[in-house]
Design a protein around this motif. Structure first.
Motif, PDB file in Angstrom:
ATOM      1  N   ALA A   1       0.833  -1.193   0.000  1.00  0.00           N
ATOM      2  CA  ALA A   1       0.000   0.000   0.000  1.00  0.00           C
ATOM      3  C   ALA A   1       0.873   1.249   0.000  1.00  0.00           C
TER       4      ALA A   1
ATOM      5  N   LEU B   1      -7.321  -0.441   1.675  1.00  0.00           N
ATOM      6  CA  LEU B   1      -6.071   0.261   1.967  1.00  0.00           C
ATOM      7  C   LEU B   1      -6.037   1.573   1.193  1.00  0.00           C
TER       8      LEU B   1
ATOM      9  N   ALA C   1     -11.514   2.319   6.082  1.00  0.00           N
ATOM     10  CA  ALA C   1     -10.348   1.547   6.514  1.00  0.00           C
ATOM     11  C   ALA C   1     -10.538   0.976   7.911  1.00  0.00           C
TER      12      ALA C   1
ATOM     13  N   SER D   1      -5.484  -9.007   7.169  1.00  0.00           N
ATOM     14  CA  SER D   1      -6.112  -7.719   6.886  1.00  0.00           C
ATOM     15  C   SER D   1      -6.400  -6.935   8.156  1.00  0.00           C
TER      16      SER D   1
ATOM     17  N   GLU E   1      -3.124  -4.839   8.729  1.00  0.00           N
ATOM     18  CA  GLU E   1      -2.409  -4.074   7.712  1.00  0.00           C
ATOM     19  C   GLU E   1      -2.528  -2.559   7.877  1.00  0.00           C
ATOM     20  N   ILE E   2      -3.740  -2.072   8.070  1.00  0.00           N
ATOM     21  CA  ILE E   2      -3.918  -0.622   8.189  1.00  0.00           C
ATOM     22  C   ILE E   2      -3.252  -0.086   9.451  1.00  0.00           C
TER      23      ILE E   2
END
Length: 483
Positions: free
Chosen positions: A20, A133, A155, A363, A366-367
Motif C-alpha cells: 500500500a 487500503l 479503513a 487484513s 495491515e492498516i
C-alpha cells in the motif's frame, strides 16, 4: 523472457512496490551495482517486483558463447543491449537474441526474494481476505478533509466478510460502522496490464427506520465507488497470491517467525470494540474508561489501555498517558514514563470477532501497522511535544491521565516530553488482539489448515518488516497476542 534474459551480476534493477502506498516506504526504487542479486533485502524488498533489469547473460553468437550485459523488461516485452557498430552487427545480435529467446532455459531464480507478477489466474486459490487500503489515509500529500474522512471510515469501520466465490468472482458481505449494507459481488476481468475490477450490489439490507435506510443507501453508493477502486483494495488468496493496485503478484515470503513476546489477558474487555460508543451529547473524551453513551461501563480496548496497560509491580498506574484519536492522529495513545525515561506510542485496532475460535487475519493488521510505521517520527520527543502542543485545542486533548488520575489538558505531558534526555527509550506497540494463543499454536504445530498457516507466515513477514522499520529509529516494536 524472464528465464532467458535475467542472469547474474545484475548491474541495474528497476523495482515497483506492491504494498500500500505509504510515506515511509518508496513506491518504486532503482538499484545500481555490480552484482545486485546479493544486495536485495529478503525482508524489506519482498513487497517489490522488478519491472526491468540489466544483468549478465551467456548468449551464443556465431557458435561462440559470450557473456553479454542484457536489459529486459518482461512487462513491456522489451530486450536491449549495447548499440551495434553497424547494420551487419545489428542483424547478428538480433538473430542471437531471437535464437536465445527460443531456447529452453531453466532460469536462475537469483531474485526469488522479490515478488513476481502472475498473469494466469488458473493457479490462484480461494480468496480469504479483502482489505481496504486507501492511499489517502497514509499519504502526507494534501488530501481533502472529506476524502480523508471517507478513507478513515472505510479503513477502520468496514467489515468485509467473504461469503463465497472464486479467484475472479467474489461475494463480500459488507458493513460499515455497524450498518449492514448488503452483499457486494466483485468481478475481476484479467487484462494485459492492470486487471479490471467491477462490482454490483446483489443483495441489500434496508432498515425499517427511514433515517438508517438513508445512511445505508448513501454508504452503498460510496462503497460501490471505492470497493472496486484498484488503488483502494487488495485481495489475498490462500495460494499466497495478492491482487493489489490492479495487478496479481506472488510474493516470495521469507518464513521468519515473529517474536510475539508475552500474551495479553484481555478478559473483561471486548476485543472486537476499539473505543466506547459516543455521540455529541456524550463525547469520546468523557466515555473512555468511564461510561459509554448508553450508560454502560466502557470495556473497549481504549479502556484496557487506560486501565491496564501501564501498571507497576504493585498494580498502580504510572506516568503520563494521552489519547490523540482522530483522522490525523500520530497514535491512539502516547505514554511517557518520566522516571524510567520511556516513550511508548500505542496504536489500537479491534479484532474482527470476539469468538474464542477466531482465525488469523492479515487484513486486521495491515492498516494499523501502516499507521504505526507512518508515525514513527513522533517517537522523537521534539516531534512528539510539537504534535501534542499543536493539537492541544482539539476535544481529544482533554483525554489525559497522570498516574491514573484524569487531567484537564496536555500541559503536563508536553512538559514531560520536552524534559526527556536524548537517550530515552522508544517503544512502538500495536494492540490488535485478532491472533489468539490457540490459533498461533495450531498454525505452528501444523493442525491448522494450510491457508491459515500461510496467513501466519504472511502476518509474520508484515510484523518483522514493522520491527525493522522501528529498529531503524532505535525503537522497540511489539504486537502481543491475546490469550
Amino acid at each position: 523472457m524472464d528465464s532467458a534474459f535475467v542472469g547474474s551480476q545484475a548491474k541495474a534493477i528497476w523495482m515497483n512496490g506492491v504494498h500500500a502506498p505509504t510515506s515511509v516506504k518508496p513506491s518504486a526504487k532503482t538499484l545500481m551495482g555490480s552484482a545486485l542479486e546479493y544486495s536485495i533485502d529478503p525482508l524489506g524488498d519482498q513487497s517489490f517486483y522488478y519491472s526491468a533489469m540489466r544483468s549478465t547473460v551467456t548468449i551464443s553468437q556465431g557458435g561462440q558463447p559470450t557473456e553479454r550485459v542484457v536489459g529486459v523488461s518482461p512487462g513491456k516485452a522489451r530486450v536491449w543491449t549495447g548499440r551495434p557498430k553497424d547494420w551487419t552487427a545489428f542483424i547478428g545480435e538480433l538473430e542471437a537474441l531471437i535464437d536465445h529467446a527460443a531456447g529452453l532455459h531453466a532460469g536462475r531464480n537469483l531474485y526469488g526474494a522479490l515478488a513476481r507478477t502472475v498473469t494466469d489466474f488458473t493457479t490462484v486459490g480461494a480468496p480469504f481476505s479483502v482489505v481496504v487500503l486507501p492511499p489517502e489515509l497514509l499519504s502526507e500529500d494534501d488530501v481533502s478533509t472529506s476524502l480523508r474522512e471517507i478513507a478513515v471510515a472505510w479503513a477502520y469501520g468496514a467489515k468485509l466478510d467473504i461469503t463465497g466465490g472464486t479467484a475472479t468472482t467474489i461475494t463480500v458481505e459488507v458493513s460499515l460502522q455497524g450498518l449492514n449494507l448488503g452483499k457486494l459481488s466483485i468481478n475481476i476481468t484479467p487484462q494485459i496490464d492492470r486487471h479490471l475490477i467491477e462490482g454490483a450490489w446483489t443483495d441489500i439490507y434496508v432498515d425499517p427506520d427511514p433515517l438508517i435506510a438513508t445512511k445505508q443507501r448513501d454508504a452503498r453508493a460510496v462503497g460501490l465507488e471505492h470497493l472496486i477502486d484498484r488503488d483502494w483494495i487488495s485481495i489475498h488468496y490462500d495460494s499466497g497470491h495478492t491482487l493489489t493496485q490492479g495487478q496479481l503478484f506472488l510474493p516470495k515470503f521469507r518464513d521468519a517467525p515473529f517474536d510475539w513476546g508475552k500474551s495479553l489477558d484481555l478478559r473483561g474487555y471486548d476485543v472486537n470494540v476499539e473505543k466506547p460508543e459516543h455521540d455529541k451529547a456524550h463525547p469520546l473524551i468523557n466515555c473512555i474508561a468511564a461510561n459509554d453513551r448508553n450508560g454502560n461501563k466502557d470495556t473497549s480496548l481504549f479502556a484496557y489501555v487506560v486501565e491496564q496497560m501501564f501498571k507497576d509491580a504493585s498494580g498502580n498506574r504510572y506516568g503520563w498517558l494521552a489519547s490523540d484519536d482522530g483522522s490525523m492522529e500520530f497514535a491512539d495513545f502516547v505514554h511517557i514514563d518520566p522516571v524510567a525515561e520511556v516513550v511508548t506510542l500505542v496504536h489500537v485496532k479491534a479484532a474482527n470477532s470476539d469468538v474464542v475460535s477466531r482465525e488469523i487475519s492479515v487484513s486486521a493488521y495491515e492498516i494499523v501497522i501502516g499507521q504505526a510505521i507512518k508515525n514513527l517520527r513522533h517517537l522523537d520527543h521534539h516531534h512528539l511535544a510539537d504534535a501534542l502542543h499543536k493539537g492541544q485545542h482539539k476535544k481529544i486533548a482533554r483525554a489525559v491521565w497522570h498516574n491514573g488520575i484524569r487531567q484537564t489538558n496536555r500541559k503536563g505531558i508536553i512538559q514531560a516530553a520536552r524534559a526527556l534526555r536524548p537517550d530515552y527509550t522508544r517503544q512502538l506497540l500495536v494492540l490488535q488482539p485478532q491472533l489468539t494463543d490457540a490459533e498461533h499454536k495450531a498454525c505452528c504445530d501444523g493442525t491448522a489448515t494450510p491457508g491459515r498457516i500461510e496467513r501466519l507466515k504472511l502476518l509474520s513477514t508484515l510484523l518483522n518488516g514493522a520491527r525493522a522499520n522501528a529498529n531503524n529509529v532505535g525503537a522497540k516494536f511489539s504486537c502481543p497476542r491475546c490469550v
